[in-house]
Design a protein around this motif. Structure first.
Motif, PDB file in Angstrom:
ATOM      1  N   PRO A 156      -4.444  29.555  24.015  1.00 47.35           N
ATOM      2  CA  PRO A 156      -4.920  30.056  25.313  1.00 47.35           C
ATOM      3  C   PRO A 156      -3.897  29.867  26.433  1.00 47.35           C
ATOM      4  O   PRO A 156      -2.970  29.063  26.329  1.00 47.35           O
ATOM      5  N   VAL A 157      -4.102  30.639  27.498  1.00 51.40           N
ATOM      6  CA  VAL A 157      -3.287  30.520  28.707  1.00 51.40           C
ATOM      7  C   VAL A 157      -4.230  30.526  29.909  1.00 51.40           C
ATOM      8  O   VAL A 157      -5.215  31.267  29.927  1.00 51.40           O
ATOM      9  N   THR A 158      -3.941  29.687  30.905  1.00 52.68           N
ATOM     10  CA  THR A 158      -4.689  29.674  32.171  1.00 52.68           C
ATOM     11  C   THR A 158      -3.874  30.411  33.226  1.00 52.68           C
ATOM     12  O   THR A 158      -2.668  30.183  33.360  1.00 52.68           O
ATOM     13  N   LEU A 159      -4.540  31.297  33.985  1.00 56.66           N
ATOM     14  CA  LEU A 159      -3.868  32.159  34.955  1.00 56.66           C
ATOM     15  C   LEU A 159      -4.423  31.896  36.340  1.00 56.66           C
ATOM     16  O   LEU A 159      -5.627  32.024  36.574  1.00 56.66           O
ATOM     17  N   THR A 160      -3.556  31.548  37.285  1.00 61.65           N
ATOM     18  CA  THR A 160      -3.961  31.261  38.658  1.00 61.65           C
ATOM     19  C   THR A 160      -3.357  32.305  39.590  1.00 61.65           C
ATOM     20  O   THR A 160      -2.136  32.529  39.584  1.00 61.65           O
ATOM     21  N   SER A 161      -4.207  32.947  40.390  1.00 59.73           N
ATOM     22  CA  SER A 161      -3.749  33.984  41.309  1.00 59.73           C
ATOM     23  C   SER A 161      -3.064  33.354  42.525  1.00 59.73           C
ATOM     24  O   SER A 161      -3.206  32.154  42.786  1.00 59.73           O
ATOM     25  N   PRO A 162      -2.325  34.143  43.304  1.00 58.83           N
ATOM     26  CA  PRO A 162      -1.726  33.614  44.536  1.00 58.83           C
ATOM     27  C   PRO A 162      -2.761  33.045  45.503  1.00 58.83           C
ATOM     28  O   PRO A 162      -2.439  32.183  46.324  1.00 58.83           O
TER      29      PRO A 162
END
Length: 294
Positions: A245-251
């Protein structure tokens, strides 16, 4: 080379190269490369995401084994590469070269804990999406992993345009059965039924679009436990073996989860194989219309 193009834009060899970016903040250009051994003992994937309006790229490289061991390289602050897609980050270097458009791509990665030197060669044709500028290519994959010879199968894809990781959920799945059949299906959770991108490739044959594809998933908490891919006349159960898995954080600080997994595929007529599946989970993803397995 058979090209099945369902979109409004004709695919050409130039589409294997970089595209002129749009002005939207979430415009990106994405390349995926995944692979799995025929016995499901080993698999992995690489993704390059170019974000010119953020002035950076994302690079992911993941390797997993059937017993749950894995290696992961995730870098969301890579300097934008040139047209040759050569990237360099802290402790690694990677290159990605189209040796022959729509036919073969060579990928190399050198890092402290993972080394890849692999080639993707097209099997059956090229599939252009109808919903967005994107194409998928089923492939045979050969080369070395950490210096050990590898032979397997997978897909590569290339897309460009706006991709909002934090508002839209989707399922994407691609596998190859032991008899040589390739399967692919994608379904976004938009609250409406659409002609979803889906295709099959018969053993040694050419790629064919499939009408009427749909999918349903059973979850164990937030983790996918089983998915049913409904290809007309070819219902296929997909069960995760090992997650990367990968965790994605927006600006703005929004967080999305991306549980991608190497999976076992089994058709209703008893054929089996392996591949990769992803179930993208943005904030509030359970409210996005996921179809339960029944």
């Amino acid at each position: 080379m058979r090209i099945v193009n369902k979109g409004e834009w004709p695919l050409t060899h130039e589409d294997e190269q970089a595209h002129e970016p749009g002005g939207e903040p979430l415009w990106n250009e994405s390349h995926y490369f995944d692979f799995v051994a025929p016995d499901g003992e080993l698999g992995g994937y690489v993704r390059i995401g170019l974000y010119p309006n953020w002035k950076r790229a994302w690079y992911w490289a993941c390797l997993v084994t059937k017993d749950g061991r894995g290696k992961t390289l995730t870098d969301h602050e890579v300097p934008l590469p040139g047209a040759d897609l050569t990237l360099a980050g802290d402790g690694y270097q990677a290159s990605h070269h189209t040796t022959k458009p729509f036919h073969s791509v060579r990928l190399r990665l050198a890092s402290a804990n993972l080394a890849l030197d692999l080639e993707w060669r097209t099997e059956g044709g090229v599939y252009g999406y109808s919903l967005t500028p994107r194409y998928e290519i089923p492939c045979e994959v050969t080369g070395t992993i950490d210096g050990t010879p590898f032979h397997g199968y997978g897909e590569r894809d290339h897309s460009w345009g706006v991709r909002d990781w934090w508002s839209i959920s989707w399922l994407w799945s691609s596998g190859r059965l032991a008899d040589g059949t390739h399967l692919h299906g994608m379904q976004a959770n938009l609250g409406v039924a659409l002609p979803w991108p889906a295709f099959t490739v018969p053993p040694g044959g050419e790629l064919e679009h499939v009408e009427g594809f749909s999918a349903a998933t059973e979850f164990d908490g937030d983790r996918p436990a089983e998915t049913l891919l409904r290809f007309p006349g070819l219902a296929t159960k997909v069960r995760p073996i090992a997650f990367a898995p990968v965790t994605l954080t927006s600006p703005e600080g929004a967080v999305a989860q991306f549980p991608r997994a190497m999976c076992r595929f089994e058709t209703e007529d008893g054929r089996r194989g392996y591949g990769w599946t992803e179930w993208h989970q943005p904030p509030g993803w359970r409210e996005h219309g996921w179809h339960p397995l029944t």
